[in-house]
Motif scaffolding. Structure first.
Motif, mmCIF file in Angstrom:
data_model
loop_
_atom_site.group_PDB
_atom_site.id
_atom_site.type_symbol
_atom_site.label_atom_id
_atom_site.label_comp_id
_atom_site.label_asym_id
_atom_site.label_seq_id
_atom_site.Cartn_x
_atom_site.Cartn_y
_atom_site.Cartn_z
ATOM 1 N N SER A 103 -5.818 2.502 -13.180
ATOM 2 C CA SER A 103 -5.554 1.063 -13.258
ATOM 3 C C SER A 103 -5.746 0.475 -11.867
ATOM 4 N N GLU A 104 -7.015 0.352 -11.486
ATOM 5 C CA GLU A 104 -7.309 -0.028 -10.098
ATOM 6 C C GLU A 104 -6.849 -1.439 -9.783
ATOM 7 N N ASP A 105 -6.689 -2.287 -10.805
ATOM 8 C CA ASP A 105 -6.318 -3.669 -10.538
ATOM 9 C C ASP A 105 -4.910 -3.780 -9.961
ATOM 10 N N ILE A 106 -3.962 -3.042 -10.544
ATOM 11 C CA ILE A 106 -2.582 -3.182 -10.070
ATOM 12 C C ILE A 106 -2.413 -2.577 -8.684
ATOM 13 N N PHE A 107 -3.269 -1.614 -8.314
ATOM 14 C CA PHE A 107 -3.156 -1.026 -6.980
ATOM 15 C C PHE A 107 -3.549 -2.024 -5.896
ATOM 16 N N SER A 108 -4.384 -2.995 -6.227
ATOM 17 C CA SER A 108 -4.667 -4.049 -5.250
ATOM 18 C C SER A 108 -3.418 -4.868 -4.989
ATOM 19 N N GLY A 109 -2.614 -5.111 -6.022
ATOM 20 C CA GLY A 109 -1.338 -5.786 -5.820
ATOM 21 C C GLY A 109 -0.353 -4.928 -5.045
ATOM 22 N N PHE A 110 -0.353 -3.606 -5.330
ATOM 23 C CA PHE A 110 0.497 -2.704 -4.547
ATOM 24 C C PHE A 110 0.136 -2.768 -3.064
ATOM 25 N N ASN A 111 -1.180 -2.681 -2.784
ATOM 26 C CA ASN A 111 -1.624 -2.720 -1.381
ATOM 27 C C ASN A 111 -1.228 -4.028 -0.712
ATOM 28 N N SER A 112 -1.402 -5.134 -1.435
ATOM 29 C CA SER A 112 -1.077 -6.438 -0.850
ATOM 30 C C SER A 112 0.406 -6.532 -0.511
ATOM 31 N N THR A 113 1.278 -6.057 -1.402
ATOM 32 C CA THR A 113 2.715 -6.139 -1.164
ATOM 33 C C THR A 113 3.159 -5.181 -0.067
ATOM 34 N N LEU A 114 2.611 -3.958 -0.063
ATOM 35 C CA LEU A 114 3.002 -2.971 0.941
ATOM 36 C C LEU A 114 2.583 -3.391 2.346
ATOM 37 N N ARG A 115 1.528 -4.196 2.458
ATOM 38 C CA ARG A 115 1.015 -4.588 3.760
ATOM 39 C C ARG A 115 1.429 -6.000 4.150
ATOM 40 N N GLY A 116 2.529 -6.474 3.566
ATOM 41 C CA GLY A 116 3.095 -7.742 3.996
ATOM 42 C C GLY A 116 2.547 -8.956 3.289
ATOM 43 N N GLY A 117 1.806 -8.783 2.198
ATOM 44 C CA GLY A 117 1.266 -9.922 1.476
ATOM 45 C C GLY A 117 2.291 -10.570 0.562
ATOM 46 N N PHE A 118 1.874 -11.679 -0.035
ATOM 47 C CA PHE A 118 2.757 -12.443 -0.908
ATOM 48 C C PHE A 118 1.960 -12.825 -2.156
#
Length: 607
Positions: A103-118
């Motif tokens: 599920s590559e789509d949700i991992f982009s959200g994981f990366n964004s949140t882990l790296r300080g994104g909103f």
């Protein structure tokens, strides 16, 4: 994201992109900005309507709550706008692994949140999206999601998010991602634990002793408490977000009407069936790994799925488990009805009967033209041909049962010793039948010595020996001496039946005892098949692998006959097919779609 768009919505993009410049929660600006979807395939069929309502509730009210209140929204393949610079400078949009990051789509959200994104969600615009409209397409989509969530559970991204979130945000994150699938698996496992626990109580005689105890003979409190739970086991709670979404969008009177119509169109059967899909593939991925991408096609097609295709796709995930639940319920009813006086039994176990029946027959209920006589005859002919074809190098699973059976064990090839041991331990549950029925149901005339139990194992060893001889005969005579091989099989069968008849007569067994013996030997034989699959290298070394394969083929053949028999009976009545067509395409009929043209689309394309 393969979304459709409308020109009037494109004019609003400037306002939407302005949201990326607004600071939120201090100096943090949005890195992923979500918008809502418009599912336009709901009018094709009842399944398309169910799926579109489910997707709409998750893509609108679900995203609002995930983004604004819980702050655990990620990216789910929905129409989101990404901050390109932010993500490209922090490892890219998605992961690269095609297994762990299925599920590559949700991992982009994981990366964004882990790296300080909103991540946020604003409904400035809506874009069109076409969902799956066929049963097999929807099931393949659910399989992909279940496999992906299993791999997410094992990934370090989920571990890191769980460690970094505060307590309440961690709980919100869990229950809105992998926790939902874990809860589905636990729900199914609870049914198994309940039924096997009651089966043990019956076979051990403990339930009879409790119910016949004068001190508690009139007490119905426990059964009444169990009965109240059955109302919540029908999967109706899965429909609650859908009803809330329709109520917010179009009013609660419309939501109530749609809910009633969905129930009349067997929405509970559909969602209960998908519950089995989630539990099976999520559990298999957790236990063995090996998730893979499954292309659903997303095509605007509604056509008849052949029985062989349904059997291949749903055999392990639904049919085997459905038959197991049915046998458990039958044994529980037959051998407990003599002393059970409460009328609450059916109410207690109704949801379990419903679960087993949904897993067995939902693919055929929602299969267009599934009860037409000619199609049923063609499906039976093709399935028998598929069962009879031998496998080998280059033979695809859709051409031969043997090739399909080998492909179904791929997850055991790469698993570790822990996965194999757990498979063996789970398969040992079938031995409860043999132990309990041999010792406690008058087959042995209340004789509980070890000799009686050993006699049942002697019968099973004889069956395996006969299968070993059949496998040897198939390899030596099956190709060049067909007549000799058939005569050899016939003599073996007659000899085995004669030996079993003499054994039953000597022991003085009745017809009911013979039926009980079949109930105890059949699950034990299936346990041999499952244990043999887990111990394939060892059985190949000692030369018993082909015997297990012959035993598995016999079980598959009998299971196919049991499943297709009700379909054949219903296909004899033409009004059943008419009723099914109306049930599946009621929404399309009300909108004037030409159903005959849709059903004939694939045939015309092939010609």
């Amino acid at each position: 994201m393969n979304q459709d768009n409308y020109i009037e919505e494109a004019f609003k993009m400037r306002n939407l992109l302005e949201e990326l410049l607004k600071s939120r929660r201090g100096d943090r600006k949005p890195t992923i900005l979500g918008v809502r979807e418009h599912i336009f395939t709901g009018s094709v069929s009842s399944l398309g309507w169910f799926k579109s309502n489910q997707e709409t509730s998750f893509a609108t009210i679900g995203q609002r709550i995930l983004a604004s209140l819980l702050r655990v929204r990620f990216h789910y393949g929905h129409p989101d706008v990404f901050d390109r610079i932010f993500h490209l400078t922090r490892g890219g949009i998605s992961k690269a692994s095609k297994i762990i990051n299925l599920s590559e789509d949700i991992f982009s959200g994981f990366n964004s949140t882990l790296r300080g994104g909103f991540v946020t969600h604003h409904e400035y615009i809506q874009v069109g999206k076409g969902c799956d409209v066929g049963m097999n397409q929807i099931s393949q989509f659910e399989v992909k999601l279940a496999n992906g969530n299993g791999e997410q559970t094992l990934s370090r991204d989920v571990y890191r998010l769980g460690r970094l979130f505060d307590f309440y945000r961690m709980l919100s994150f869990y229950f809105t991602t992998v926790g939902f699938y874990f809860s589905s698996m636990v729900t199914v496992l609870t049914v198994y634990v309940f039924l096997y626990g009651r089966l043990y109580l019956i076979l051990s005689g403990l339930e009879r002793a409790v119910l016949e105890d004068p001190s508690i003979h009139q007490s119905k409190a426990l059964e009444a408490a169990l009965a109240t739970q059955s109302i919540f086991q029908l999967g109706l709670l899965l429909v609650l977000p859908m009803v809330m979404e329709i109520g917010l969008e179009r009013g609660f009177r419309t939501a109530l009407g749609d809910f009633i119509i969905m129930q009349l169109q067997l929405a509970s059967v559909f969602f209960t069936f998908q519950l089995g899909t989630k539990a099976h593939y999520f559990g298999r991925t957790i236990l063995h790994g090996g998730a893979k991408y499954r292309a659903t096609g997303r095509g605007f097609v509604v056509f008849h799925a052949k029985f062989a295709d349904n059997y291949r796709f749903y055999s392990r995930s639904h049919f085997v488990k459905g038959l197991e639940l049915m046998v458990l319920l039958i044994v529980y009813q037959v051998y407990g009805s003599a002393y059970r006086s409460s009328n609450l039994y059916l109410f207690v176990t109704f949801s379990m009967w419903f679960l087993g029946a949904s897993w067995l027959f939902a693919p055929f209920i929602f299969n267009p033209s599934g009860f037409e006589w000619q199609k049923t005859v063609d499906d039976w002919t093709e399935w028998r041909r598929w069962m009879g074809n031998r496998g080998g190098i280059g033979i695809q699973p859709d051409r031969s049962w043997e090739s399909w059976w080998d492909s179904e064990q791929e997850h055991l090839i790469y698993t570790d010793i822990r996965g194999r041991v757990l498979e063996i331990l789970l398969a040992c549950r079938f031995l409860i039948y043999q132990y309990g029925i041999v010792y406690h149901l008058h087959i042995a005339h209340r004789n509980k010595t070890l000799r009686v139990y050993g006699l049942s194992w002697l019968v099973l060893a004889t069956v395996l020996l006969v299968l070993k001889m059949v496998s040897i005969g198939r390899r030596r005579f099956g190709t060049n001496f067909q007549l000799m091989f058939r005569i050899f099989k016939g003599l073996l069968f007659l000899g085995f039946v004669s030996a079993m008849t003499v054994l039953f007569l000597v022991c003085g067994l009745t017809i009911s005892d013979v039926f009980a013996s079949a109930l105890c030997f059949l699950p034990t034989g299936w346990a041999f098949v499952l244990i043999g699959q887990a111990c394939k290298p060892l059985l190949k070394y000692i030369g018993f692998w082909y015997s297990i394969k012959e035993l598995a083929w016999a079980y598959e053949y009998v299971m196919g006959i049991l499943i297709i028999s009700p379909i054949v009976i219903l296909s004899l009545f033409p009004f059943v097919s008419e009723f099914q067509t109306r049930l599946l395409f009621n929404q399309a009929f009300s909108r004037g779609l030409q159903i005959s043209m849709i059903l004939a689309a694939k045939k015309e394309k092939a010609s």
